[in-house]
Design an enzyme around this catalytic site. Structure first.
Site, mmCIF file in Angstrom:
data_model
loop_
_atom_site.group_PDB
_atom_site.id
_atom_site.type_symbol
_atom_site.label_atom_id
_atom_site.label_comp_id
_atom_site.label_asym_id
_atom_site.label_seq_id
_atom_site.Cartn_x
_atom_site.Cartn_y
_atom_site.Cartn_z
ATOM 1 N NE ARG A 174 30.049 -18.646 -2.738
ATOM 2 C CZ ARG A 174 30.928 -17.455 -2.695
ATOM 3 N NH1 ARG A 174 30.596 -16.528 -1.828
ATOM 4 N NH2 ARG A 174 32.001 -17.684 -3.498
ATOM 5 C CG ASP A 195 27.806 -33.190 26.893
ATOM 6 O OD1 ASP A 195 27.224 -33.556 26.214
ATOM 7 O OD2 ASP A 195 28.346 -34.229 27.862
ATOM 8 C CB CYS A 233 23.368 -46.558 22.494
ATOM 9 S SG CYS A 233 22.410 -44.815 22.544
ATOM 10 C CB CYS A 270 -0.922 -31.454 26.971
ATOM 11 S SG CYS A 270 0.732 -31.219 27.457
#
Lengths: 344, 90
Positions: free
Chosen positions: A10, A58, A186, A246
């Protein structure tokens, strides 16, 4: 059709990908920095899409409060006390065993990032802090690799794609990171699951465009969404390239890689917790540590982490000497507690 | 002359919960000064030593004022300013 390609039928039928695009995806290498809210959505999308190799980095472990938005994890993972990268790799292996997923449980810092992203065609940002994002930005500009920034909090989020040399880099757009306490966390703002999916899905779409070789389709804007306030913005950032002085992409001064910024101790967003990194020559011996700590109460460990409580704080120690100390957001106190209970 | 300023979500509590605030002024600087006069707590959070904090950007009709004329950029009736901080979570 080749049987290995059938599962992507697909996606290949979609005019933007085709069989040629799919083959490029299958050959691609991606490094994903962070496997929390954004990271799990990104990893899920890329593994299903058939990216060839995904390095998943992580430093954290799974908690019950992650399940509301971190789509690859479940209650069993919490019960097992697994690191996010390991649990995600296991789930991703069941989703698409043809993808080579490499979980890496480390804290991304200036000493390891170049190695972690060095062989990648693309770097994805699934992190939750600006220290890692500026490191990704430095590494990506230095090595001339595309990367996709994403961030979200509360009901809003933003994303931007960086093609070094072609588009402004993260430091062109945001000159500096908010200091602790300068921006919402958070903890104060919380986060809604859907905004995570929106931001990460935009990031994943950008990733697919880049990996199939259609950089011309990449967004040149900073996209902003607020799912609660029904706001969307497309901010024109392209003219910033070369206009702002920058340090990173104009002067090629990689201040984050060079250690001029950043620290070894990080207050973790919304967690009332501090991470203390301490490089050790050898991996910690949890058996010995557990014995030394057992007089203070229960000590739990597996091969990935060791947990105990002291002075109203919960310590999670990793084999590389890193610790997450929960119950304080005071970095100095955390350093003290670390020295007291973990040592070195 | 009315300029609309979009208040960033984390700062709305300091603007009576408002999403946008209408201000007056002929330049970005004047418009932001009017906002600061109305809501000093927002000024404290947006500015440091008279400059927009480095992790916050100001957009005029979705264009970064740094490639326009920065704080001196002229504004006209109906313009929209947005104050957008970097988003760290994820």
């Amino acid at each position: 059709m080749d049987i290995a390609l059938e599962r992507y039928s697909r996606q290949m039928r979609f005019y933007g990908v085709g069989e040629a695009g799919q083959k490029k995806l299958l050959d691609a290498r991606v490094t994903l920095c962070g496997c929390g809210a954004l990271g799990t959505v990104l990893a899920n999308a890329l593994v299903r899409a058939g990216v060839g190799r995904l390095r998943l980095i992580d430093r954290d472990f799974i908690e019950t409060s992650n399940l509301q938005r971190q789509v690859l994890f479940d209650e069993h993972d919490v019960a097992e006390g697994l690191p996010k990268a390991e649990a995600a790799a296991r789930k991703l292996g069941a989703i698409n065993s043809a993808v080579h997923v490499e979980p890496v449980v480390v804290d991304i810092d200036r000493t390891n990032i170049l190695e972690l992203v060095g062989d990648a065609d693309l770097i994805l940002d699934g992190s939750d802090n600006f220290e890692v994002r500026y490191l990704i930005n430095d590494a990506a500009v230095k090595l001339n690799k595309p990367w996709v920034y994403g961030g979200c909090i509360g009901s809003h989020g933003q994303t931007m794609t960086i093609l070094p040399g072609e588009t402004p880099c993260l430091r062109c757009v945001f000159e500096a990171a908010p200091a602790p306490g300068e921006a919402g966390t958070c903890e104060t703002a919380g986060v809604l699951g859907p905004i995570v999916n929106v931001v990460a899905s935009y990031q994943a779409s950008e990733a697919i465009k880049i990996l199939v070789g259609r950089r011309d389709k990449v967004s040149r804007e900073l996209l902003y969404f607020d799912m609660w306030e029904n706001e969307q913005r497309r901010i024109k950032v392209a003219p910033l390239l070369g206009k702002v002085d920058c340090p990173c992409c104009q002067h090629r001064r990689f201040e984050w890689l060079d250690g001029e910024h950043g620290s070894q101790t990080t207050s973790l967003c919304g967690r009332n917790a501090v991470q203390v990194s301490h490089r050790t020559a050898s991996r910690l011996n949890f058996e010995d540590m557990a014995r030394q700590l057992e007089h203070m109460g229960e000590v739990h460990y597996n091969r990935f982490l060791l947990k105990f409580n002291a002075e109203n704080c919960e310590f999670t120690v990793f084999p590389d000497g890193r610790a997450i100390i929960k119950g304080t957001d005071d970095v100095d106190r955390a350093r003290t507690l670390y020295a007291k209970y973990v040592g070195h | 002359m009315t300029i609309k300023i979009q208040i960033p979500t984390p700062m709305r509590q300091h603007a009576d919960g408002k999403t946008t605030v209408e201000v007056a002024g002929a330049t970005v600087q004047a418009a932001l000064a009017d906002l600061s006069a109305k809501y000093p707590a927002i000024a404290e959070r947006v500015f440091k030593d008279g400059k927009v904090r480095q992790f916050i950007n100001v957009y005029l009709n979705n264009e970064d004022i740094r490639y326009l004329d920065s704080l001196a950029t002229p504004v006209k009736d109906g313009d929209e300013l947005a104050i957008i901080p970097a988003v760290a979570g994820g």
